[in-house]
Design a protein around this motif. Structure first.
Motif, PDB file in Angstrom:
ATOM      1  N   ARG A   1       0.839  -1.191   0.000  1.00 25.22           N
ATOM      2  CA  ARG A   1       0.000   0.000   0.000  1.00 25.22           C
ATOM      3  C   ARG A   1       0.877   1.245   0.000  1.00 25.22           C
ATOM      4  NH1 ARG A   1       0.110  -1.792   5.330  1.00 25.22           N
ATOM      5  NH2 ARG A   1       0.652  -0.211   6.895  1.00 25.22           N
ATOM      6  N   VAL A   2       0.247   2.376  -0.329  1.00 24.88           N
ATOM      7  CA  VAL A   2       0.897   3.682  -0.272  1.00 24.88           C
ATOM      8  C   VAL A   2       0.095   4.560   0.681  1.00 24.88           C
ATOM      9  CG1 VAL A   2       1.501   5.757  -1.556  1.00 24.88           C
ATOM     10  CG2 VAL A   2       1.853   3.514  -2.586  1.00 24.88           C
ATOM     11  N   GLU A   3       0.762   5.129   1.656  1.00 22.73           N
ATOM     12  CA  GLU A   3       0.121   6.030   2.611  1.00 22.73           C
ATOM     13  C   GLU A   3       0.471   7.469   2.240  1.00 22.73           C
ATOM     14  OE1 GLU A   3       0.396   2.957   6.414  1.00 22.73           O
ATOM     15  OE2 GLU A   3       1.717   4.710   6.321  1.00 22.73           O
ATOM     16  N   VAL A   4      -0.551   8.281   1.996  1.00 21.00           N
ATOM     17  CA  VAL A   4      -0.367   9.683   1.650  1.00 21.00           C
ATOM     18  C   VAL A   4      -0.794  10.526   2.852  1.00 21.00           C
ATOM     19  CG1 VAL A   4      -0.989  11.536   0.078  1.00 21.00           C
ATOM     20  CG2 VAL A   4      -0.794   9.193  -0.777  1.00 21.00           C
ATOM     21  N   ILE A   5       0.154  11.232   3.420  1.00 21.28           N
ATOM     22  CA  ILE A   5      -0.095  12.039   4.622  1.00 21.28           C
ATOM     23  C   ILE A   5       0.106  13.501   4.238  1.00 21.28           C
ATOM     24  CG2 ILE A   5       0.492  12.350   7.051  1.00 21.28           C
ATOM     25  CD1 ILE A   5       1.866   9.602   6.931  1.00 21.28           C
ATOM     26  N   THR A   6      -0.977  14.233   4.082  1.00 19.98           N
ATOM     27  CA  THR A   6      -0.880  15.605   3.585  1.00 19.98           C
ATOM     28  C   THR A   6      -0.370  16.581   4.635  1.00 19.98           C
ATOM     29  OG1 THR A   6      -3.235  15.893   4.104  1.00 19.98           O
ATOM     30  CG2 THR A   6      -2.664  15.252   1.857  1.00 19.98           C
ATOM     31  N   ASN A   7      -0.674  16.348   5.893  1.00 20.62           N
ATOM     32  CA  ASN A   7      -0.190  17.217   6.972  1.00 20.62           C
ATOM     33  C   ASN A   7       0.237  16.343   8.139  1.00 20.62           C
ATOM     34  OD1 ASN A   7       0.454  19.377   8.594  1.00 20.62           O
ATOM     35  ND2 ASN A   7      -1.600  20.234   8.674  1.00 20.62           N
ATOM     36  N   PRO A   8       1.476  15.818   8.110  1.00 22.04           N
ATOM     37  CA  PRO A   8       1.914  14.827   9.103  1.00 22.04           C
ATOM     38  C   PRO A   8       1.945  15.389  10.521  1.00 22.04           C
ATOM     39  CG  PRO A   8       3.375  14.890   7.195  1.00 22.04           C
ATOM     40  CD  PRO A   8       2.495  16.080   7.089  1.00 22.04           C
ATOM     41  N   SER A   9       1.705  14.506  11.487  1.00 26.30           N
ATOM     42  CA  SER A   9       1.774  14.887  12.895  1.00 26.30           C
ATOM     43  C   SER A   9       3.227  14.983  13.336  1.00 26.30           C
ATOM     44  CB  SER A   9       1.018  13.863  13.749  1.00 26.30           C
ATOM     45  OG  SER A   9       1.721  12.632  13.770  1.00 26.30           O
ATOM     46  N   VAL A  10       3.442  15.305  14.603  1.00 29.02           N
ATOM     47  CA  VAL A  10       4.796  15.555  15.104  1.00 29.02           C
ATOM     48  C   VAL A  10       5.612  14.279  15.246  1.00 29.02           C
ATOM     49  CG1 VAL A  10       4.096  17.646  16.303  1.00 29.02           C
ATOM     50  CG2 VAL A  10       4.013  15.456  17.505  1.00 29.02           C
ATOM     51  N   ILE A  11       4.992  13.112  15.103  1.00 30.28           N
ATOM     52  CA  ILE A  11       5.796  11.888  15.185  1.00 30.28           C
ATOM     53  C   ILE A  11       6.637  11.690  13.929  1.00 30.28           C
ATOM     54  CG2 ILE A  11       4.076  10.834  16.695  1.00 30.28           C
ATOM     55  CD1 ILE A  11       3.234   9.067  14.405  1.00 30.28           C
ATOM     56  N   PHE A  12       6.355  12.465  12.876  1.00 25.61           N
ATOM     57  CA  PHE A  12       7.130  12.404  11.644  1.00 25.61           C
ATOM     58  C   PHE A  12       8.104  13.579  11.561  1.00 25.61           C
ATOM     59  CE2 PHE A  12       3.135  10.245  10.720  1.00 25.61           C
ATOM     60  CZ  PHE A  12       3.585   9.046  10.199  1.00 25.61           C
ATOM     61  N   ASP A  13       9.068  13.471  10.646  1.00 27.70           N
ATOM     62  CA  ASP A  13      10.055  14.523  10.451  1.00 27.70           C
ATOM     63  C   ASP A  13       9.381  15.868  10.236  1.00 27.70           C
ATOM     64  OD1 ASP A  13      11.980  12.652  10.652  1.00 27.70           O
ATOM     65  OD2 ASP A  13      12.599  12.683   8.558  1.00 27.70           O
ATOM     66  N   ALA A  14      10.012  16.928  10.767  1.00 27.91           N
ATOM     67  CA  ALA A  14       9.506  18.272  10.498  1.00 27.91           C
ATOM     68  C   ALA A  14       9.750  18.673   9.046  1.00 27.91           C
ATOM     69  CB  ALA A  14      10.170  19.270  11.436  1.00 27.91           C
ATOM     70  N   SER A  15      10.674  17.988   8.381  1.00 27.19           N
ATOM     71  CA  SER A  15      10.964  18.295   6.966  1.00 27.19           C
ATOM     72  C   SER A  15       9.969  17.596   6.052  1.00 27.19           C
ATOM     73  CB  SER A  15      12.391  17.873   6.610  1.00 27.19           C
ATOM     74  OG  SER A  15      12.554  16.483   6.844  1.00 27.19           O
ATOM     75  N   SER A  16       8.704  17.741   6.367  1.00 26.56           N
ATOM     76  CA  SER A  16       7.635  17.100   5.592  1.00 26.56           C
ATOM     77  C   SER A  16       6.566  18.126   5.234  1.00 26.56           C
ATOM     78  CB  SER A  16       7.031  15.934   6.387  1.00 26.56           C
ATOM     79  OG  SER A  16       6.584  16.365   7.660  1.00 26.56           O
ATOM     80  N   GLY A  17       7.006  19.343   4.900  1.00 21.59           N
ATOM     81  CA  GLY A  17       6.053  20.383   4.552  1.00 21.59           C
ATOM     82  C   GLY A  17       5.282  20.082   3.292  1.00 21.59           C
ATOM     83  N   GLY A  18       5.847  19.246   2.413  1.00 17.16           N
ATOM     84  CA  GLY A  18       5.135  18.834   1.210  1.00 17.16           C
ATOM     85  C   GLY A  18       4.339  17.568   1.416  1.00 17.16           C
ATOM     86  N   GLY A  19       4.206  17.117   2.677  1.00 18.33           N
ATOM     87  CA  GLY A  19       3.527  15.866   2.971  1.00 18.33           C
ATOM     88  C   GLY A  19       4.487  14.699   2.980  1.00 18.33           C
ATOM     89  N   ILE A  20       3.951  13.519   3.238  1.00 16.95           N
ATOM     90  CA  ILE A  20       4.742  12.287   3.282  1.00 16.95           C
ATOM     91  C   ILE A  20       4.054  11.229   2.427  1.00 16.95           C
ATOM     92  CG2 ILE A  20       5.321  10.303   4.748  1.00 16.95           C
ATOM     93  CD1 ILE A  20       6.115  12.206   6.919  1.00 16.95           C
TER      94      ILE A  20
END
Length: 813
Positions: free
Chosen positions: A191-210
């Motif tokens: 599967r592919v998970e598309v995270i448009t606005n990731p929470s703080v458990i993910f890298d802060a360098s995810s302004g374009g999503g994950i």
């Protein structure tokens, strides 16, 4: 654990692959009850299927269970018997029953049942999930082909992926990887998970999503796998295989692939240099390019359940690729009157070889308290890239005679070594039934070293090293982080999540052979401490059924990548150069979303609508300018611009007309306001894109799928990118449960073209090119396997023939 009886099977057509486990404890002392008797009885009826005696610490495990409803009975002298309803289904075959307390009181009947069918897409508070196995068109393809079909994502001519006009962070199994998308076989992806606005458990360098690519991993006992081969037009060949084995406490995964494709494409460039309304010169170029792409690699993984609740995992992947290219560019330069100044031809011959290794150790522990668990992992990424390119430029004057210095020969020999170390610790701690506290630590260190040696020679000069174009470039990138996150379910309707991530950054780039160095450090003291703080807040409102409304807001950072900063001068053709900008600084992003999931009809269909806003400070953007020494040559680079403002509306509608037909339609409309920086140009405007996926099941086990996408004109600081669209058509025939064949026609109407238009007071330029030619691909897949919980154990043949040893159970315990 002492097993009194092991079921040999569930009868015809019923695989014995289920497993339940837990711990028997004294309700008062909370110590394990050794030798407690555990029995599993089939319902309805009272025939015993299997049983066990608890170990010294109270642990027990029952394996090789057929699908169906059961009653679990736990008894021991001096304790009141405990009974629990258990159901084994094909969706989840493994269940942790937690700590079972024996006490002198009436036992509470408890239901432990997991049912339901995997949906095409799932909306959670911070992510959307796309199940790849349902997509017929990507069989035999790569992860790049998958991204082309995921709603909300766009893929450009170089295979780059964008989400809402921003570049997302791409991860593999939740961790950064040195692999590119075209190195990952689509058939290895679950599967592919598309995270448009990731929470703080993910890298802060995810302004374009994950975008998280989750690879397949079987959790069912026994063995399974597939072998696949494919062939296509334009010289395409592909093979893929994987094997999953699970027996007892051990699980193994093994996969390998090879993919070859030859590609011939065309390109076009038209450029006018302007002085007011006057065209001072004109440049036209036509290109023909050929390339050969080889991707190959494999992956091995092993999981060991040290206990019912502790798992140690190791995985190792090795991927490689070998690209060769051969370009012929024919060009003509005109003066202001339309007369020919000169003509020319540039021949580019290049090769790009890379090898990537990813090693990962993971330990995960779950406690008897539901939801309380912690994990730690260490990931090592190693990559080596070798790039060679030979540019030969021939120029003729207006009379067709060779110009002075023609031909010019430039030879680039480069290499890049990169090492990345990532350590992460995560802990999830429920606080009652409605609240959960999450916290964690992370450290990421990346070391890059690039060498480029350039030699240049002409008919009038000897071949010599060009010190201006040559470079010795080194990057040290260190990011350390800590986060905490609070999740609270206020009631059955309202939920709340708030967190804060503290992330320090130290980036150092050294151009060693030129004595230049650039760096940025956040925080650098206490004055810019706010640049290391990244909060996020999420609020959700649920209704009966699947309807849900969500609001979220967060702050992110986007650090420039290696290719944006690499100060190497790269020739794309005789009149275009590309170079990175080592002085680029990060951009800071504020994100906000409102998401609404609305069920349609009886709930099998739904409509997801999102309104979003993005404000980017110090935005990183592309910028093109004439070379000061020769205005006929354009230089493409990256700069930090002013603030960028984007807002838009995204919709995805999934309609299930019947079990045989499903339609998914999605689209985004957004407004972009972007600037290339103070004193430079700016632009703004609307942008739109859309996707369509129609899947129909036909009689006699045939299926047909239609995929289409439309990318509208997109504003860039100095102009816009042109619109493009395309349609793919796929069909699959399932011969039986083992064999299937798929045919896919890519770009049916041969319409996919990418390009840009630059329109400034001194320059007007149009460029167009294709990523690949139209092709037909046919793949044949063989699936195999046996669901058996005791694959490597010696079986008693007589017991297998005895119907009393099956799921309808004898009285052996």
């Amino acid at each position: 654990m002492l097993m009194a009886q092991r079921p040999g099977g569930g009868g015809p057509g019923r695989p014995s692959i289920g497993k339940v486990y837990g711990k028997i404890m004294d309700a008062t002392s909370r110590k394990g009850v050794e030798f407690a008797t555990v029995q599993l009885v089939r319902m309805p009826g009272d025939s015993i299927v299997t049983g066990a005696l608890a170990e010294e610490n109270g642990d027990f495990m029952l394996e090789r269970l057929p699908f169906g409803p059961y009653k679990l009975k736990v008894t021991f002298l001096g304790y009141t018997p405990l009974m629990m309803d258990v159901r084994i289904t094909p969706d989840v075959v493994e269940q942790d029953l937690g700590n079972l307390l024996l006490e002198p009181s009436v036992a509470v009947l408890k239901e432990a049942e997991v049912t339901g069918e995997r949906s095409l897409s799932v909306l959670q508070v911070d992510r959307r999930i796309y199940n790849v196995e349902k997509d017929l068109s990507v069989r035999g393809g790569t992860a790049t082909d998958v991204m082309k079909n995921v709603p909300g994502l766009s893929v450009d001519a170089d295979g780059g992926v964008t989400l809402r006009n921003a570049t997302p962070q791409i991860m593999v199994d939740g961790r950064p990887s040195s692999m590119t998308l075209d190195q990952i076989p689509a058939d290895d992806i679950e599967r592919v998970e598309v995270i448009t606005n990731p929470s703080v458990i993910f890298d802060a360098s995810s302004g374009g999503g994950i975008i998280n690519v989750v690879l397949k991993k079987s959790t069912r006992p026994g063995y399974s796998g597939q072998l696949q081969g494919g062939i296509g037009t334009n010289g395409r060949y592909q093979s893929n295989g994987n094997l999953n084995v699970k027996d007892g406490r051990w699980t193994f995964q093994l996969s390998g692939n090879y993919n070859y494709s030859a590609n011939n494409t065309t390109s076009l460039t038209k450029r006018d240099l302007l002085s007011g309304d006057l065209v001072t010169s004109r440049f036209d170029q036509e290109g023909n390019s050929g390339s050969d792409r080889n991707n190959y690699g494999g992956r091995f993984g092993v999981d060991w359940k040290a206990s019912n609740r502790s798992t140690l995992s190791f995985s190792q992947s090795a991927r490689g690729r070998a690209f060769t290219s051969d370009d012929q560019l024919d060009y003509v330069q005109y003066d202001s009157t339309g007369g020919i100044e000169f003509t020319g031809r540039q021949l580019n011959v290049g090769s790009n070889n890379s090898n990537d290794l990813t090693s990962q150790f993971t330990f995960r522990h779950r406690t008897p308290k539901e939801g309380r668990e912690w994990s730690t992992d260490l990931t090592y990424n190693r990559s080596r890239r070798d790039n060679d390119a030979l540019y030969t430029t021939e120029t003729n004057d207006a009379d067709g005679l060779p110009s002075i210095g023609s031909p010019r020969v430039q030879d680039n020999i480069g290499s890049t070594d990169a090492d990345q170390f990532i350590w992460q610790f995560d802990f999830s701690d429920p606080r009652g039934e409605r609240a959960k506290f999450e916290y964690g630590l992370r450290s990421n260190v990346r070391l890059d070293h690039s060498l480029l040696n350039v030699t240049v020679g002409t008919d009038t000069s000897a071949v010599a090293r060009d010190s201006t174009l040559s470079n010795d470039y080194q990057i040290t990138d260190m990011v350390n982080a800590a986060y905490f996150n609070w999740i609270h379910k206020i009631d059955d309707r309202w939920g709340f999540q708030a967190g804060l991530r503290f992330e320090t950054t130290r980036f150092i780039s050294d151009i060693k052979d030129k004595g230049l160095s650039f760096e940025y450090i956040y925080p650098n003291g206490t004055e810019d401490l706010w640049k290391a703080l990244f909060p996020a807040i999420y609020v959700s409102r649920k209704w009966e059924g699947t309807r849900e409304l969500q609001f979220n807001v967060s702050r992110k950072i986007n650090r420039p990548n290696f290719f944006q900063m690499m100060p190497f001068i790269m020739f794309s053709d005789s009149r275009n150069l590309r170079i990175g900008n080592p002085s680029l600084a990060p951009e800071f992003i504020d994100l906000a979303e409102v998401n609404h999931l609305l069920p349609i009809g009886e709930g099998r269909s739904n409509w997801l609508s999102s309104v979003f806003m993005r404000v980017t400070e110090n935005v990183i953007t592309s910028y093109v300018y004439p070379l000061p020494e020769n205005p006929q040559i354009l230089v493409s680079t990256f700069v930090n611009g002013d603030n960028s403002f984007t807002y838009g509306w995204e919709n995805t509608v999934k309609l299930e007309f019947s079990k045989a037909m499903q339609l998914t339609v999605g689209g985004t409309v957004q407004y972009v306001d972007i600037s290339a920086g103070e004193g430079r140009v700016s632009n703004s405007g609307w942008q739109a894109n859309g996707k369509l996926n129609l899947l129909t099941k036909l009689p006699k086990d045939w299926s047909v799928q239609l995929n289409g996408e439309l990318e509208g004109r997109r504003p860039i600081p100095q102009g816009y990118s042109i619109a493009n669209w395309g349609i793919d058509l796929s069909t699959t025939k399932e011969f039986n449960k083992h064999w299937s064949a798929t045919a896919m026609l890519n770009d049916v109407f041969f319409t996919r073209k990418w390009g840009t238009v630059l329109d400034t007071p001194t320059l007007y330029q149009e460029t167009q090119r294709r990523r690949e030619m139209r092709f037909l691909r046919v793949t044949l897949t063989w699936k195999f396997g046996e669901q058996d919980a005791s694959l490597f154990r010696r079986r008693n043949q007589q017991q297998r023939r005895d119907p009393g040893s099956g799921g309808e159970g004898g009285e052996g315990f």
